[in-house]
Design a protein around this motif. Sequence first.
Motif, PDB file in Angstrom:
ATOM      1  N   THR A 189     -13.699 -56.865   3.055  1.00  0.00           N
ATOM      2  CA  THR A 189     -14.353 -56.830   4.435  1.00  0.00           C
ATOM      3  C   THR A 189     -13.879 -55.689   5.211  1.00  0.00           C
ATOM      4  O   THR A 189     -14.533 -55.047   5.898  1.00  0.00           O
ATOM      5  CB  THR A 189     -13.954 -58.001   5.248  1.00  0.00           C
ATOM      6  N   GLU A 190     -12.253 -55.404   5.286  1.00  0.00           N
ATOM      7  CA  GLU A 190     -11.872 -54.378   5.868  1.00  0.00           C
ATOM      8  C   GLU A 190     -12.231 -52.882   5.036  1.00  0.00           C
ATOM      9  O   GLU A 190     -12.610 -51.957   5.951  1.00  0.00           O
ATOM     10  CB  GLU A 190     -10.332 -54.319   5.927  1.00  0.00           C
ATOM     11  N   TRP A 191     -12.395 -52.946   3.972  1.00  0.00           N
ATOM     12  CA  TRP A 191     -12.978 -51.705   3.280  1.00  0.00           C
ATOM     13  C   TRP A 191     -14.372 -51.326   3.806  1.00  0.00           C
ATOM     14  O   TRP A 191     -14.406 -50.221   3.899  1.00  0.00           O
ATOM     15  CB  TRP A 191     -12.874 -52.108   1.527  1.00  0.00           C
ATOM     16  N   GLU A 193     -15.441 -51.660   6.417  1.00  0.00           N
ATOM     17  CA  GLU A 193     -15.418 -51.163   7.865  1.00  0.00           C
ATOM     18  C   GLU A 193     -15.376 -49.689   7.675  1.00  0.00           C
ATOM     19  O   GLU A 193     -15.878 -49.067   8.851  1.00  0.00           O
ATOM     20  CB  GLU A 193     -14.350 -51.700   8.680  1.00  0.00           C
ATOM     21  N   THR A 194     -14.578 -49.240   6.991  1.00  0.00           N
ATOM     22  CA  THR A 194     -14.279 -47.809   6.723  1.00  0.00           C
ATOM     23  C   THR A 194     -15.197 -46.924   5.721  1.00  0.00           C
ATOM     24  O   THR A 194     -15.636 -45.958   5.900  1.00  0.00           O
ATOM     25  CB  THR A 194     -12.794 -47.407   6.296  1.00  0.00           C
TER      26      THR A 194
END
Length: 234
Positions: A189-191, A193-194
Amino acid sequence: MTERSEELRDRLAQVTDRIERACAAADRATSEVSLVVVTKFFPASDVRILADLGVTDVGENRHQEAEAKAQECADLDLRWHYIGGLQSNKAAAVAAYADVVQSVDRRKLLSGLVSGAQRAGRESLDVLIQVSLDGPDATSRSGVAPDALLSLARDVVDHDTLHLRGLMAVAPLGEDPDEAFSRLAPIRTEWLETHPGADWLSAGMSGDLEAAIKIGATHVRVGSAVLGSRPSVQ
Ligand SMILES: *Cc1c(COP(=O)(O)O)cnc(C)c1O
């Protein structure tokens, strides 16, 4: 049809069925999940049968074996995924036959991958970064530690020839896959975002493809459930 063709056809149908059920259970479209059949330890003749049965993607994890098999099957329209540990002095050779390198886990591999891809006349090479799901005390780690992921991604993106497609992960041997993949889900999920465009997630094997599809895998790497058990000398 030979006996082996029938066997592979039946096992492939079972795996496809498992993928369909897992997608339905996760409320996902079957088209979101690609099957990569892992043919390591099995001969090129099996790869040929699989191609006949409609398989488009195959995976290998040992360079010499993969290189020979890809050569023997060069007339087939297959996408070759390299999913194994990579030595930096082999990276260029792997990039010559692999269409996707899923196991990029350190900066040192990148220049070799670029030069191998260029030498092979590839405009770009698809790569995934392998992220480690091993605990902090693991004695050996395959994949980059989650806290070093974004920095490695920046290095990959710096190389025009490398097309960063997403992430790959392997659930640690012996651990409940649901637990392992529950650590992967927030990393992914964080991946996104970027790196919203690098949305492939290669996770899930014969024993845990359902757990991987549940948390969003786009590629499952299935060996023994299609080809049968491998010789135990690994
Ligand atoms: C061998 C291998 C697989 C396939 O494993 P099976 O349990 O036979 O489905 C998947 N991923 C990697 C990285 C492998 O080395």
